[in-house]
Design a protein around this motif. Structure first.
Motif, mmCIF file in Angstrom:
data_model
loop_
_atom_site.group_PDB
_atom_site.id
_atom_site.type_symbol
_atom_site.label_atom_id
_atom_site.label_comp_id
_atom_site.label_asym_id
_atom_site.label_seq_id
_atom_site.Cartn_x
_atom_site.Cartn_y
_atom_site.Cartn_z
ATOM 1 N N ASN A 254 0.860 -1.334 0.152
ATOM 2 C CA ASN A 254 0.035 -0.034 0.115
ATOM 3 C C ASN A 254 0.836 1.188 0.034
ATOM 4 O OD1 ASN A 254 -2.426 -1.541 -0.025
ATOM 5 N ND2 ASN A 254 -2.891 -1.192 2.108
ATOM 6 N N ALA A 255 1.934 1.361 0.706
ATOM 7 C CA ALA A 255 2.837 2.246 0.940
ATOM 8 C C ALA A 255 3.366 2.722 -0.434
ATOM 9 C CB ALA A 255 3.740 2.156 1.857
ATOM 10 N N ILE A 256 3.887 1.823 -1.303
ATOM 11 C CA ILE A 256 4.552 1.624 -2.480
ATOM 12 C C ILE A 256 3.355 2.305 -3.392
ATOM 13 C CG2 ILE A 256 5.881 0.647 -4.190
ATOM 14 C CD1 ILE A 256 7.048 -1.340 -1.920
ATOM 15 N N LYS A 257 2.283 1.566 -3.513
ATOM 16 C CA LYS A 257 1.409 1.588 -4.636
ATOM 17 C C LYS A 257 0.764 2.936 -4.317
ATOM 18 C CE LYS A 257 -2.560 -0.786 -6.479
ATOM 19 N NZ LYS A 257 -3.445 -1.697 -6.630
ATOM 20 N N HIS A 258 0.240 3.390 -3.320
ATOM 21 C CA HIS A 258 -0.644 4.522 -3.045
ATOM 22 C C HIS A 258 -0.056 5.842 -2.532
ATOM 23 C CE1 HIS A 258 -4.031 1.846 -4.122
ATOM 24 N NE2 HIS A 258 -3.626 0.983 -3.153
ATOM 25 N N ALA A 259 1.036 5.447 -1.687
ATOM 26 C CA ALA A 259 1.555 6.777 -1.054
ATOM 27 C C ALA A 259 2.852 7.217 -1.556
ATOM 28 C CB ALA A 259 2.060 6.300 0.498
ATOM 29 N N ALA A 260 3.304 6.746 -2.755
ATOM 30 C CA ALA A 260 4.756 6.981 -3.389
ATOM 31 C C ALA A 260 5.798 7.168 -2.312
ATOM 32 C CB ALA A 260 4.233 8.201 -4.177
#
Length: 680
Positions: A593-599
């Motif tokens: 989630n951090a990689i995919k949505h939070a950049a």
């Protein structure tokens, strides 16, 4: 920055910590009087060689008992193990001979050795047995000697009110018989006790009386100990009387060097170190702490090592030598853990937490703070339990006194009749109100019962939902395992065989140039298919998780992503299989989630496993968001994580702000998780 750090440690960490350290270590001074000459026996120093030569010639009689005790006293200061051996011989022979004096002397001396070793409960039992013998013997002197030693045991156990009650009895007795040498010892003990109760003017008053009475023996250990205690009391009053304290310590040091009492010499060195630290003469403070530590090799006083190394650590901290201070703090922590010194353990964790803060290691600071808080809670609980026991004892004593008072009153027949008539009249008047009260009580009980039943039904429904959720998650993981195994062992094997056949065909067949290229492309596509198959199988269920456990699986997973750093603390053998899988899936989903949505460009994953709990923290520096705007039911990722956490009776907290990153913390209770799993 250095000036700010020094200020923080000097006034926030040092002041209360060192104060407590000095406050606690004075226990050793009371210990000395518990065993001095012996505390209250006024034994003269004898020639050890002469005593040992007498042993082969003695019979099993009362003289042998006294000989054993005299030999033990010569060994006690520097070789307590040998002293204890001789005292036990004296005690066994005294019981065999029904020798009351020998039993009392044994109890006083043996309990002192136990106190030196920190076995205060055992010492108290021995002293109470000695008191029982003295009371049957009806010997007032030995009864009050036993009171003195019992007070010492309670003082060590921090039950100061009980200790004070026994010491005041002893003070009153020796004042009545005007025994000035013994009074000097009692005054010194009362000085230490009032200092523990923070009544410093009283402590100074008793200390000066003790030094005055004991000055008739200017080269004795008792006089030196009183001087050391009075010096400490002078440093506690407001304002501190530094000059008087220095003078007393100097005189005490001269005495203990002559008498070769290594315990008191070590205390004197520590006191000098504390005094110089308080007046900020750091080089001198460091010198005396070092001297005390060197002397500890002879005394083997374990708490003394903690005090000395902690004092040295604060000196290093004063000069911003953080690395050396941290090393010393860790050494104190190791010893405190080994010997279960709770106060020293608490102070070591506090210093280590502050040092982590200086290094800007927030995670390390939180870990040490939590460990310090855990130790503080244990200490506080022990104090509460002791207070409750004291209150219970006081209540029982008062109740017994009331009952005795009632029995001693004059019970006249006429008064009994009057009281009886009054009681009957009152009963008639209140029967109606009692009846009404009972009806109201029954009604309340019925309503309460209905409320409890409704609450129980709600709990059962919740447990049913959790059980169903757990079953779904277990089934899902089992299906993932099966699919991963089938893909890897079945389809993966078949593709590998096909590749092998193709390679054999290529080696045994002559192909045209255009066919060679086509053939090579086919093999490359086949290799890509095998790699993709393995990737899919790994995502379904990592092989490292099944074979090597949670830490290995997380290391593999985080190691494949450059921006992810893993911090793993604790032993995963405390976790059951279902718990490991759930934890891995949660971390995997949060990182994705951090990689995919939070950049995010930096992600920290922290896992802490303790005997009764597990803590997971995932922190990223991504875009962040407003947690109140999230609908968990509409986000499959967070919804799935929430389901897994609830199925294991865990809790989750989410901290995030737009453009300030996100921190998600998850806590599990391991025992409850195991129980839940076993029930399933």
């Amino acid at each position: 920055m250095k000036i700010k750090v020094l200020f923080l440690h000097t006034f926030i960490v040092y002041q209360p910590t060192i104060k407590k350290t000095v406050y606690m270590k004075k226990t050793l001074s009371i210990l000395f009087f518990l065993l001095a000459g012996y505390a209250i026996q006024a034994q003269s120093v004898m020639n050890l060689d002469s005593l040992l030569k007498l042993l082969p010639k003695t019979l099993q009689d009362t003289n042998t008992v006294n000989l054993y005790i005299n030999i033990g006293q010569q060994y006690q200061i520097n070789q307590p193990e040998l002293a204890r051996r001789y005292y036990l011989k004296a005690g066994n022979l005294s019981r065999k001979l029904h020798y009351s004096l020998g039993s009392c002397r044994f109890a006083a001396n043996y309990s002192a050795v136990l106190s030196m070793e920190g076995k205060y409960d055992s010492a108290l039992i021995v002293d109470l047995e000695g008191l029982n013998v003295a009371e049957k013997w009806k010997n007032k002197m030995w009864i009050h000697k036993a009171y003195f030693n019992i007070g010492g045991c309670y003082s060590y156990q921090l039950q100061y009110e009980k200790a004070l009650s026994y010491y005041l009895k002893v003070e009153k007795y020796f004042e009545e018989i005007n025994n000035k040498p013994y009074l000097g010892l009692i005054y010194d003990v009362l000085q230490v006790l009032y200092r523990k109760l923070n009544e410093y003017p009283k402590a100074v008053n008793y200390g000066e009386k003790a030094v005055n009475l004991l000055s008739y023996k200017p080269t004795s250990n008792e006089y030196a100990d009183a001087l050391i205690n009075l010096s400490n009391s002078y440093m506690k009053v407001t304002p501190p009387q530094t000059e008087k304290a220095m003078k007393g310590l100097t005189k005490a040091m001269q005495i203990v060097k002559k008498t070769k009492n290594f315990y008191l010499e070590e205390i004197a060195y520590i006191e000098f170190g504390d005094l110089y630290y308080q007046v900020r003469e750091m080089q001198k403070a460091k010198y005396f702490y070092t001297q005390a530590l060197m002397l500890n090799k002879k005394t083997n006083y374990r708490k003394g090592i903690c005090f000395e190394k902690q004092g040295l650590a604060y000196c290093e901290l004063y000069y911003n030598n953080f690395q050396q201070a941290e090393k010393l703090a860790h050494e104190v922590l190791i010893l405190a853990n080994d010997k279960n010194f709770m106060k020293e353990k608490e102070r070591a964790f506090s210093m280590l937490a502050e040092l982590e803060l200086v290094k800007h290691n927030y995670m390390g600071y939180r870990i040490f703070q939590r460990q310090r808080d855990s130790v503080s809670n244990v200490i506080m609980n022990d104090q509460i339990i002791r207070t409750i026991k004291d209150k219970e004892t006081l209540y029982e004593t008062e109740k017994q006194q009331i009952q005795i008072g009632l029995l001693q009153k004059d019970k006249k027949i006429q008064s009994i009749y009057i009281v009886g008539l009054i009681v009957i009249a009152l009963l008639i008047l209140i029967i109606g109100s009692i009846f009404r009260h009972n009806l109201n009580k029954k009604k309340q009980l019925v309503e309460k019962d209905a409320e409890l039943k409704a609450q129980r039904i709600s709990e059962l429904e919740k447990e049913k939902i959790l059980t169903a959720t757990q079953a779904i998650l277990v089934g899902e993981e089992n299906e993932r395992k099966r699919l991963a195994r089938d893909l890897h062992d079945g389809l993966g094997g078949m593709l590998s065989v096909v590749k092998f056949i193709f390679l054999n065909i290529k080696g045994n067949t002559v192909l045209a140039d255009k066919d060679v290229q086509v053939f090579n492309n086919a093999i490359e596509i086949l290799d890509d298919s095998i790699r993709e198959l393995r990737r899919v199988a790994h995502n379904l269920m990592p092989e490292s998780l099944i074979r090597y456990g949670l830490k290995a699986a997380l290391t593999d997973f985080c190691g494949c992503i450059d921006i992810v750093k893993l911090h793993f603390f604790g032993e995963e053998k405390l976790l059951i299989e279902q718990f490991k899988v759930a934890s891995f899936r949660i971390i995997q989903e949060l990182v994705n989630n951090a990689i995919k949505h939070a950049a995010a460009t930096e992600i920290n994953v922290q896992v802490i496993i303790e005997p009764d709990r597990m803590n997971i923290v995932v922190h990223d520096n991504g875009k962040g968001f407003d947690p109140s705007s999230i609908d968990y039911t509409q986000t499959n990722g967070l919804n799935g994580i929430q389901m897994r956490i609830e199925s294991l009776n865990g809790t989750m907290s989410l901290l995030s702000q737009p453009n300030k990153g996100t921190e998600i913390e998850i806590d599990f209770t391991i025992n409850s998780s195991k129980k839940s799993s076993q029930n399933d």
